[in-house]
Every structure is written in C-alpha cells, then in structure tokens.
Design a protein around this motif. Structure first.
Motif, short mmCIF file in Angstrom:
data_model
loop_
_atom_site.label_atom_id
_atom_site.label_comp_id
_atom_site.label_asym_id
_atom_site.label_seq_id
_atom_site.Cartn_x
_atom_site.Cartn_y
_atom_site.Cartn_z
N PRO A 1 0.99 -1.19 0.11
CA PRO A 1 -0.17 0.01 0.19
C PRO A 1 0.91 1.23 0.09
N GLY A 2 0.37 2.48 -0.77
CA GLY A 2 1.14 3.55 -0.50
C GLY A 2 2.07 3.59 -1.81
N GLY A 3 2.70 4.73 -1.79
CA GLY A 3 3.67 4.93 -2.82
C GLY A 3 3.31 5.25 -3.92
N VAL A 4 1.86 5.95 -4.09
CA VAL A 4 1.12 6.33 -5.37
C VAL A 4 2.07 7.63 -5.99
N ARG A 5 2.26 7.59 -7.00
CA ARG A 5 3.05 8.62 -7.84
C ARG A 5 2.06 9.24 -8.92
N ILE A 6 1.87 10.72 -8.91
CA ILE A 6 1.14 11.44 -9.65
C ILE A 6 1.97 11.92 -10.82
N MET A 7 1.72 11.51 -11.94
CA MET A 7 2.79 11.62 -13.12
C MET A 7 2.52 13.21 -13.62
N PRO A 8 3.36 13.95 -14.32
CA PRO A 8 2.92 15.20 -14.97
C PRO A 8 1.73 14.97 -15.79
N PRO A 9 1.05 16.19 -16.13
CA PRO A 9 0.01 16.06 -16.85
C PRO A 9 0.21 15.95 -18.45
N LEU A 10 -0.63 15.23 -19.08
CA LEU A 10 -0.43 15.08 -20.53
C LEU A 10 -1.36 16.01 -21.27
N ILE A 11 -1.16 16.85 -22.13
CA ILE A 11 -2.16 17.74 -22.79
C ILE A 11 -2.17 17.39 -24.26
N ALA A 12 -3.26 17.30 -24.59
CA ALA A 12 -3.51 16.89 -26.04
C ALA A 12 -3.23 17.89 -27.04
N TYR A 13 -3.78 19.05 -26.90
CA TYR A 13 -4.14 20.19 -27.96
C TYR A 13 -3.57 21.36 -27.67
N GLN A 14 -2.91 22.23 -28.65
CA GLN A 14 -2.61 23.45 -28.12
C GLN A 14 -4.00 24.44 -28.48
N ASP A 15 -3.95 25.77 -28.33
CA ASP A 15 -4.98 26.51 -28.58
C ASP A 15 -5.39 26.70 -29.77
N ASN A 16 -4.55 26.22 -30.61
CA ASN A 16 -4.85 26.31 -32.08
C ASN A 16 -5.41 24.87 -32.80
N ASN A 17 -5.61 24.25 -31.81
CA ASN A 17 -6.05 22.69 -32.11
C ASN A 17 -5.08 21.90 -32.76
N GLU A 18 -3.76 22.62 -32.87
CA GLU A 18 -2.89 21.49 -33.11
C GLU A 18 -2.36 20.54 -32.02
N TYR A 19 -1.88 19.35 -32.22
CA TYR A 19 -1.33 18.48 -31.10
C TYR A 19 0.03 19.19 -30.32
N THR A 20 -0.01 19.14 -29.09
CA THR A 20 1.02 19.46 -28.29
C THR A 20 2.45 18.85 -28.72
N ALA A 21 3.48 19.30 -28.34
CA ALA A 21 4.91 18.65 -28.75
C ALA A 21 5.00 17.22 -28.31
#
Length: 253
Positions: free
Chosen positions: A221-241
C-alpha cells in the motif's frame, strides 16, 4: 505490413510511431486517443517476455500498439464477434500472428484458454459508463457494449484482471476522471495497489477528460506517484509537442 484485407465500410488507421495499422469500421466502433495513450503509458515488465492480456480489446488497438514494446505473447480478448474478426485480420496485417492471438469470448469465461495467474501485464480500455435508470444508451449494439457496462461492470473487470495476473504483475487501465474514487476502491479491494496515475487534458485550460492508472497485484500500500499532466492540444487545435512525439516520434521504449 502486407496488403490489407478490407471489407465493405472498413478503413485502415495507423500509428506511425509504432508502425502498427488497425482495420476498423466506423459504423461499428473505432479506437480513439485513449487507446493510444494507454498503450504508451503501460510499461513492460522485466524483459517483456511474459504474457500480456488486453481485456475488451475491440479491434485490437491497445494490445497491438503495445505489442512492439514486448517480445512475449499477447492475447486480445473481445466479446463481439465482428470486432474480434477485424482484430484477427489486423494481427495478420501487422505480421504478428506468431505472438498475438485473438480470443473471442466473454472475459469472465476465458480461464480455460488463459491460465489464472499467468499474465505479467493486463491492459484494459473498458466501457466508461455505468448503467442505471437514467442512463442514455446508444441503440447500436456495438457502441452500447463498447461504451456502457452491459457485459461487465468495473468491479468484475478488476476481478478478472486480478485473477489473470501473477503476483507483482501490473494492470493498466484508462478511464474517466469522474469515476476515479470508484476505480481506486475497486482496485484496492481486490489487492491491486495503485502506483502511477496520469491525468490527460484536452487543452491546458480544461478539466482532465482521461486518467491513466497503473496498479500492481499484491503490491505494498502507498507510494502512489502522480505523473506530470499530459495535454493533447494547443489553443490552435494542433497537437502539443508531447502528443506529437507519442504519435509520430520514434518507436516507444
């Protein structure tokens, strides 16, 4: 890749990073970004020689996108005959038939074909929506089974994963963030201890619309890691890097 065996209404979709192609029929069901992200998020255990099982495989996207990361056998388990048939043709198309096998069956009735406690990794992109008196469901049977908990609910799915896995085997699932409390409760009640969680956002200023979860059978039990968020799209609707790298970058390690 060999020439695709496409039937009426079918199309071929591919993931350049993994050089994998999937036969689909959009009138029945098509994979989406959640399948790709689950296959990317899921890690290989050890040297990747152990058994991997994809529960509720649909047309086989998650398991097939994950397969190049491993050298071991992969089972794609799908209850719907037409989707399983497309998955079988995609296995042949990608010349993976020596390692990847499609099992057309209810996942709760697979233990004559897959030995309990034999899997190193279990993957699942399950139906997201529970059934209740107020649920609005799709009239199309293919979409109904893929999106709603008709053939199996969340606790039963987690129990199947538990039964398939070896001790310290890993379960990977993508789901909806609004059900996170239920997911964590179902996992821990069945001795699958959450270890990594990553939230996925359509855009940076929006709420998360996906959550990716790793759990270990009989883990501490324990030791849960919250990974950095993943963002799919930029404001212009293009994929993020980051998303572009997942889709079109080098093969996943």
């Amino acid at each position: 890749m060999i020439n695709p065996d496409l039937q009426l209404g079918e199309r071929l979709d591919g993931l350049p990073a993994q050089e994998i192609y999937i036969i689909q029929n959009p009138d029945m069901f098509s994979y989406s970004l959640d399948a790709i992200l689950l296959a990317h998020f899921a890690q290989v255990k050890g040297r990747g020689r152990g058994l991997t099982v994809d529960l509720g495989a649909g047309t086989g996207a998650v398991g097939l996108f994950y397969a190049p990361k491993t050298v071991g056998p992969v089972y794609l388990v799908e209850i719907q005959a037409q989707l399983a048939a497309m998955a079988k043709r995609s296995v042949v198309l990608n010349q993976l038939q020596k390692r990847v096998q499609v099992l057309q069956a209810d996942m709760q009735a697979i233990f004559n074909d897959i030995k309990p406690g034999s899997a190193e990794v279990v993957l699942s992109n399950p139906p997201y929506f529970p059934l209740n008196e107020t649920t609005k469901v799709n009239d199309d049977e293919h979409y109904l089974l893929a999106r709603h908990e008709v053939s199996i609910d969340l606790p039963a799915l987690v129990q199947v994963a538990n039964k398939l896995l070896k001790n310290n085997g890993k379960f990977y699932m993508v789901h909806r963030p609004e059900r996170l409390a239920e997911i964590l409760a179902a996992l821990t009640a069945r001795k699958l201890m959450p270890k990594r969680i990553q939230f996925v956002y359509g855009k940076a200023d929006r709420e998360a619309n996906m959550v990716l979860i790793e759990a270990i059978k009989s883990g501490r039990p324990g030791g849960v890691r919250i990974m950095p968020p993943l963002i799919a799209y930029q404001d212009n609707n293009e994929y993020t890097a980051a998303m572009h790298e997942i889709l079109y970058g080098p093969a996943w390690q």
